[in-house]
Design an enzyme around this catalytic site. Structure first.
Site, PDB file in Angstrom:
ATOM      1  N   TYR A  37      -7.514  14.113 -11.332  1.00  0.00           N
ATOM      2  CA  TYR A  37      -8.571  13.090 -11.225  1.00  0.00           C
ATOM      3  C   TYR A  37      -9.911  13.669 -10.766  1.00  0.00           C
ATOM      4  O   TYR A  37     -10.867  12.907 -10.586  1.00  0.00           O
ATOM      5  CB  TYR A  37      -8.189  12.028 -10.179  1.00  0.00           C
ATOM      6  CG  TYR A  37      -6.766  11.550 -10.220  1.00  0.00           C
ATOM      7  CD1 TYR A  37      -6.327  10.730 -11.255  1.00  0.00           C
ATOM      8  CD2 TYR A  37      -5.861  11.904  -9.221  1.00  0.00           C
ATOM      9  CE1 TYR A  37      -5.017  10.283 -11.285  1.00  0.00           C
ATOM     10  CE2 TYR A  37      -4.555  11.450  -9.245  1.00  0.00           C
ATOM     11  CZ  TYR A  37      -4.137  10.648 -10.277  1.00  0.00           C
ATOM     12  OH  TYR A  37      -2.855  10.202 -10.308  1.00  0.00           O
ATOM     13  N   ARG A  61      -1.154   4.818  -0.491  1.00  0.00           N
ATOM     14  CA  ARG A  61      -2.125   5.775   0.032  1.00  0.00           C
ATOM     15  C   ARG A  61      -2.571   5.448   1.455  1.00  0.00           C
ATOM     16  O   ARG A  61      -2.693   6.339   2.291  1.00  0.00           O
ATOM     17  CB  ARG A  61      -3.351   5.756  -0.885  1.00  0.00           C
ATOM     18  CG  ARG A  61      -4.466   6.714  -0.520  1.00  0.00           C
ATOM     19  CD  ARG A  61      -5.716   6.429  -1.348  1.00  0.00           C
ATOM     20  NE  ARG A  61      -5.391   5.980  -2.679  1.00  0.00           N
ATOM     21  CZ  ARG A  61      -5.188   6.790  -3.715  1.00  0.00           C
ATOM     22  NH1 ARG A  61      -5.314   8.072  -3.554  1.00  0.00           N
ATOM     23  NH2 ARG A  61      -4.888   6.296  -4.894  1.00  0.00           N
ATOM     24  N   CYS A 108      -1.122  29.777 -14.072  1.00  0.00           N
ATOM     25  CA  CYS A 108      -1.753  30.297 -15.284  1.00  0.00           C
ATOM     26  C   CYS A 108      -2.372  29.146 -16.035  1.00  0.00           C
ATOM     27  O   CYS A 108      -1.893  28.758 -17.115  1.00  0.00           O
ATOM     28  CB  CYS A 108      -0.721  31.017 -16.144  1.00  0.00           C
ATOM     29  SG  CYS A 108      -0.287  32.575 -15.418  1.00  0.00           S
ATOM     30  N   PRO A 156       0.803  -1.221   0.000  1.00  0.00           N
ATOM     31  CA  PRO A 156       0.000   0.000   0.000  1.00  0.00           C
ATOM     32  C   PRO A 156       0.838   1.274   0.000  1.00  0.00           C
ATOM     33  O   PRO A 156       1.947   1.299   0.545  1.00  0.00           O
ATOM     34  CB  PRO A 156      -0.760  -0.103   1.332  1.00  0.00           C
ATOM     35  CG  PRO A 156       0.170  -0.859   2.222  1.00  0.00           C
ATOM     36  CD  PRO A 156       0.968  -1.789   1.349  1.00  0.00           C
TER      37      PRO A 156
HETATM   38  N1  LLP Z   1       1.783  -1.066  -6.227  1.00  0.00           N
HETATM   39  C1  LLP Z   1       1.804  -0.713  -7.516  1.00  0.00           C
HETATM   40  C2  LLP Z   1       2.404  -1.627  -8.493  1.00  0.00           C
HETATM   41  C3  LLP Z   1       1.268   0.522  -7.928  1.00  0.00           C
HETATM   42  O1  LLP Z   1       1.285   0.857  -9.210  1.00  0.00           O
HETATM   43  C4  LLP Z   1       0.718   1.381  -6.958  1.00  0.00           C
HETATM   44  C5  LLP Z   1       0.180   2.684  -7.343  1.00  0.00           C
HETATM   45  C6  LLP Z   1       0.724   0.963  -5.609  1.00  0.00           C
HETATM   46  C7  LLP Z   1       1.255  -0.270  -5.277  1.00  0.00           C
HETATM   47  C8  LLP Z   1       0.182   1.802  -4.500  1.00  0.00           C
HETATM   48  O2  LLP Z   1      -1.147   2.085  -4.680  1.00  0.00           O
HETATM   49  P1  LLP Z   1      -1.986   2.739  -3.484  1.00  0.00           P
HETATM   50  O3  LLP Z   1      -2.003   1.767  -2.337  1.00  0.00           O
HETATM   51  O4  LLP Z   1      -1.311   3.997  -3.107  1.00  0.00           O
HETATM   52  O5  LLP Z   1      -3.338   2.972  -4.062  1.00  0.00           O
HETATM   53  N2  LLP Z   1      -1.589   9.254  -8.166  1.00  0.00           N
HETATM   54  C9  LLP Z   1      -2.800   8.486  -7.910  1.00  0.00           C
HETATM   55  C10 LLP Z   1      -2.513   7.062  -7.558  1.00  0.00           C
HETATM   56  C11 LLP Z   1      -1.676   6.353  -8.587  1.00  0.00           C
HETATM   57  C12 LLP Z   1      -1.100   5.116  -8.037  1.00  0.00           C
HETATM   58  C13 LLP Z   1      -0.131   4.465  -8.962  1.00  0.00           C
HETATM   59  N3  LLP Z   1       0.293   3.183  -8.502  1.00  0.00           N
HETATM   60  C14 LLP Z   1      -3.634   9.209  -6.867  1.00  0.00           C
HETATM   61  O6  LLP Z   1      -3.239  10.287  -6.445  1.00  0.00           O
HETATM   62  O7  LLP Z   1      -4.677   8.731  -6.481  1.00  0.00           O
END
Ligand code: LLP
Length: 421
Positions: free
Chosen positions: A310, A270, A338, A268
């Site tokens: 998003y 986030r 801008c 994880p």
């Molecule tokens: N593992 C892999 C292979 C990933 O590609 C990602 C996220 C994670 C783990 C972690 O995911 P999480 O637990 O954080 O959801 N910028 C976007 C999120 C893009 C995540 C990309 N990969 C946002 O702000 O919501």
């Protein structure tokens, strides 16, 4: 006086005011105890591997390492951050794993040197690593053919996604693994960020079937990341126990099939960092445009991109300078860039989404909540704006963990070329 938000505040208004005073705004502020508390909720997994793309400051990585997390990296830069934070290559289980769909040449050199295991999202990566480092430990990141996410842009499964090895190409991937004698540690599936529980069952089944179909003996499986957090006060938290139970059941089925223990990892980003950070900004202007009232702050989408990219929602709290109660009015919160899209209150289809907020005045602070993940780490220098500072609060101690970038830092990168000659 703080204007109350329905969410329990991470920091007191007095603390945030003091930090804004000391370090200026915009400024990211993280809480080490929240990082640890989020990690603790996942402790039933054998290993929690922090997806540092969410928040890659080495001091944040260090807090999580000391609390027992392992780490993931997706680039050479993230690998070096992990090492700087004290994660050591060459341990079992691997403290650092490189997960990507592309193996850049600089990262390849460092993987060969450090023997950091690679989680392959493409078959080409396996061949590129195998040629240079036969026997290297690898995971296979599989795309099971379906995905899910809080936005189309965070869905990492299915045929529209560039991520992972397509499930039907598993035999091809295994042929390359065998050709180079690569050491297959396990299978990995990350179908998206903000995936819901309904997809979990399907991913767990896909994982079990994948391992069985592979005919291989594996030591570990990873469920990737993707655990969502409540960005709005009425949203509920996911149940980490239920999340664990689903994956544990899948792991147990594999243990019966393989007749030995199988390690269970989660990855994880986030979930660990999101609730642990806020972005503190200052109101610099207010204006009304026809029917819309705007509050303009000193942070833009270069500092916090999620709303523009998003239509993501972050709870917002106003900290009035004089502490006096203010009347509430529908407000569009926007930044200094801008760009018309530099708006923090917008829908996923880029429509303005005014928010009932206390009337702001220049000099008030405005706080974006749950900004610890994909906040600072996604920031940029657009409009030649320096990266903002990051502050970590741990046990009452306030520490600057990244200084504000200066304009001199930016200009220094652009080489002095003598125009006369
Ligand atoms: N593992 C892999 C292979 C990933 O590609 C990602 C996220 C994670 C783990 C972690 O995911 P999480 O637990 O954080 O959801 N910028 C976007 C999120 C893009 C995540 C990309 N990969 C946002 O702000 O919501």
């Amino acid at each position: 006086m703080a204007v109350p938000s329905e969410k329990a505040p991470l920091f007191t208004p007095a603390t945030l005011r003091q930090i804004a005073e000391q370090f200026g705004t915009p400024v990211y502020v993280y809480d080490a105890d929240t990082l640890r508390a989020q990690l603790e909720k996942l402790k039933r997994f054998d290993h929690v591997r922090f997806a540092q793309k969410a928040c890659s400051n080495v001091h944040v990585l260090r807090v999580l390492r000391e609390a027992g997390a392992l780490v993931d990296c997706v680039s050479l830069g993230e690998l070096e951050r992990a090492v700087r934070a004290g994660f050591e290559p060459g341990q079992d289980p691997a403290q650092i794993v490189y997960t990507a769909d592309v193996l850049t040449k600089d990262a390849l050199d460092r993987l060969v040197e450090t023997k950091v295991p690679m989680n392959a999202g493409s078959i080409d990566m396996l061949a590129q690593l195998g040629t240079r480092s036969p026997g290297h430990a690898v995971w296979l990141r599989m795309n099971p053919g379906f995905g899910s996410g809080h936005s189309k842009k965070t869905n990492t499964g299915g045929e529209s996604s560039k991520h992972g090895i397509w499930h039907e190409q598993l035999p091809d991937a295994l042929r390359v693994v065998d050709h180079f004698g690569l050491d297959l540690v396990g299978f990995h599936m990350h179908i998206g960020s903000g995936a819901d529980m309904t997809h979990l069952e399907r991913v767990c089944d896909a994982m079990v079937n994948m391992v069985v179909d592979s005919g291989r003996d594996v030591r570990a499986i990873s469920g990737g990341g993707g655990l969502s957090i409540p960005y709005r006060s009425h949203e509920s938290n996911i149940d980490p126990q239920a999340y664990f139970e689903r994956w544990h059941a899948a792991r147990q089925r594999l243990e019966v099939y393989l007749e030995h223990p199988v390690s269970l990892e989660l990855e994880p980003g986030r979930y660990l960092a999101g609730p642990a950070g806020v972005l503190v900004t200052e109101v610099r202007a207010t204006k009304s445009m026809g029917g819309n009232h705007f509050t303009l702050v000193d942070a833009g989408f270069n500092d916090l991109m999620r709303a523009s990219m998003y239509g993501a929602y972050h709870e917002i709290t106003l900290l009035p300078q004089d502490g006096a109660p203010r009347a509430t009015r529908p407000t569009v919160v926007a930044g200094p860039l801008c760009e018309s899209g530099d708006v923090f209150t917008q829908t996923s289809s880029s429509e303005l989404d005014p928010r009932p907020l206390p009337e702001a005045e220049v000099g008030d602070l405005l706080v974006f909540h749950d900004a610890g993940a994909y906040g600072a780490s996604m920031s940029s220098n657009y409009n030649s704006r320096p990266l903002v500072p990051e502050v970590l609060i741990d046990g009452g101690k306030v520490q600057l963990i990244r200084r504000r970038q200066t304009i001199a830092d930016l200009l220094q990168l652009e080489l002095d070329i003598d125009q006369r000659g």
